[in-house]
Design a protein around this motif. Structure first.
Motif, PDB file in Angstrom:
ATOM      1  N   UNK A  53       0.608  -1.217  -0.214  1.00  0.00           N
ATOM      2  CA  UNK A  53      -0.115  -0.352  -0.159  1.00  0.00           C
ATOM      3  C   UNK A  53       0.851   1.406   0.114  1.00  0.00           C
ATOM      4  N   UNK A  54       0.483   2.091  -0.914  1.00  0.00           N
ATOM      5  CA  UNK A  54       0.959   3.231  -0.927  1.00  0.00           C
ATOM      6  C   UNK A  54       0.768   3.967  -2.766  1.00  0.00           C
ATOM      7  N   UNK A 112      -0.099   7.592  -8.089  1.00  0.00           N
ATOM      8  CA  UNK A 112      -1.754   6.533  -8.375  1.00  0.00           C
ATOM      9  C   UNK A 112      -1.021   5.941  -6.983  1.00  0.00           C
ATOM     10  N   UNK A 113      -2.493   5.978  -6.685  1.00  0.00           N
ATOM     11  CA  UNK A 113      -2.523   4.943  -4.982  1.00  0.00           C
ATOM     12  C   UNK A 113      -3.063   3.544  -5.301  1.00  0.00           C
ATOM     13  N   UNK A 114      -2.273   3.231  -4.818  1.00  0.00           N
ATOM     14  CA  UNK A 114      -2.771   2.104  -4.472  1.00  0.00           C
ATOM     15  C   UNK A 114      -2.738   1.238  -3.040  1.00  0.00           C
ATOM     16  N   UNK A 115      -3.896   0.301  -2.729  1.00  0.00           N
ATOM     17  CA  UNK A 115      -4.179   0.311  -1.270  1.00  0.00           C
ATOM     18  C   UNK A 115      -4.575  -1.467  -1.643  1.00  0.00           C
ATOM     19  N   UNK A 116      -4.318  -2.224  -0.395  1.00  0.00           N
ATOM     20  CA  UNK A 116      -4.301  -3.369  -0.299  1.00  0.00           C
ATOM     21  C   UNK A 116      -4.402  -3.805   1.103  1.00  0.00           C
ATOM     22  N   UNK A 117      -5.893  -4.078   0.836  1.00  0.00           N
ATOM     23  CA  UNK A 117      -6.036  -4.748   2.241  1.00  0.00           C
ATOM     24  C   UNK A 117      -6.092  -6.452   2.642  1.00  0.00           C
ATOM     25  N   UNK A 118      -6.155  -6.910   3.249  1.00  0.00           N
ATOM     26  CA  UNK A 118      -5.893  -7.751   4.006  1.00  0.00           C
ATOM     27  C   UNK A 118      -6.856  -8.281   4.749  1.00  0.00           C
TER      28      UNK A 118
END
Length: 118
Positions: A90-91, A112-118
């Motif tokens: 995520x960054x 560009x925003x990358x968000x990785x949810x657990x």
């Protein structure tokens, strides 16, 4: 003036995939190298991967085997294929172009925003 426009960031679950794109306003062969950096909240911007004009690639240890950098010279576009994403990926991801020039050594995209949810 060179413009780099990123796209492809999104919210994705852990284990998922995303492909980022970076469209350049001039031939990507005019750059000594191009790369992807990322910056997580409270952390310094770090180099994720890069590719030289000649095609040599570099990957940070944290992404080796999961991320792949590529380019389409006809479209003047750089890509980042991200597989097996982890929450720590995520960054905000930034495209970078290294010109080799002393006057203007680097160009950056807007991120560009990358968000990785657990």
């Amino acid at each position: 003036q060179v413009q780099l426009v990123e796209s492809g960031g999104d919210l994705v679950q852990a284990g998922g995939s995303l492909r980022l794109s970076c469209a350049a306003s001039r031939s990507i062969f005019s750059f000594v190298s191009m790369g992807w950096f990322r910056q997580a909240p409270g952390k310094q911007r770090e180099l994720v991967t890069s590719i030289t004009r000649g095609g040599s690639t570099y990957y940070a240890d944290s992404v080796k085997g999961r991320f792949t950098i590529s380019r389409d010279t006809a479209k003047n576009t750089l890509y980042l294929q991200m597989n097996s994403l982890k929450p720590e990926d995520t960054a905000v991801y930034y495209c970078n172009a290294n010109t080799g020039s002393i006057v203007v050594p680097n160009y950056w995209g807007q991120g560009t925003q990358v968000t990785v949810s657990s």
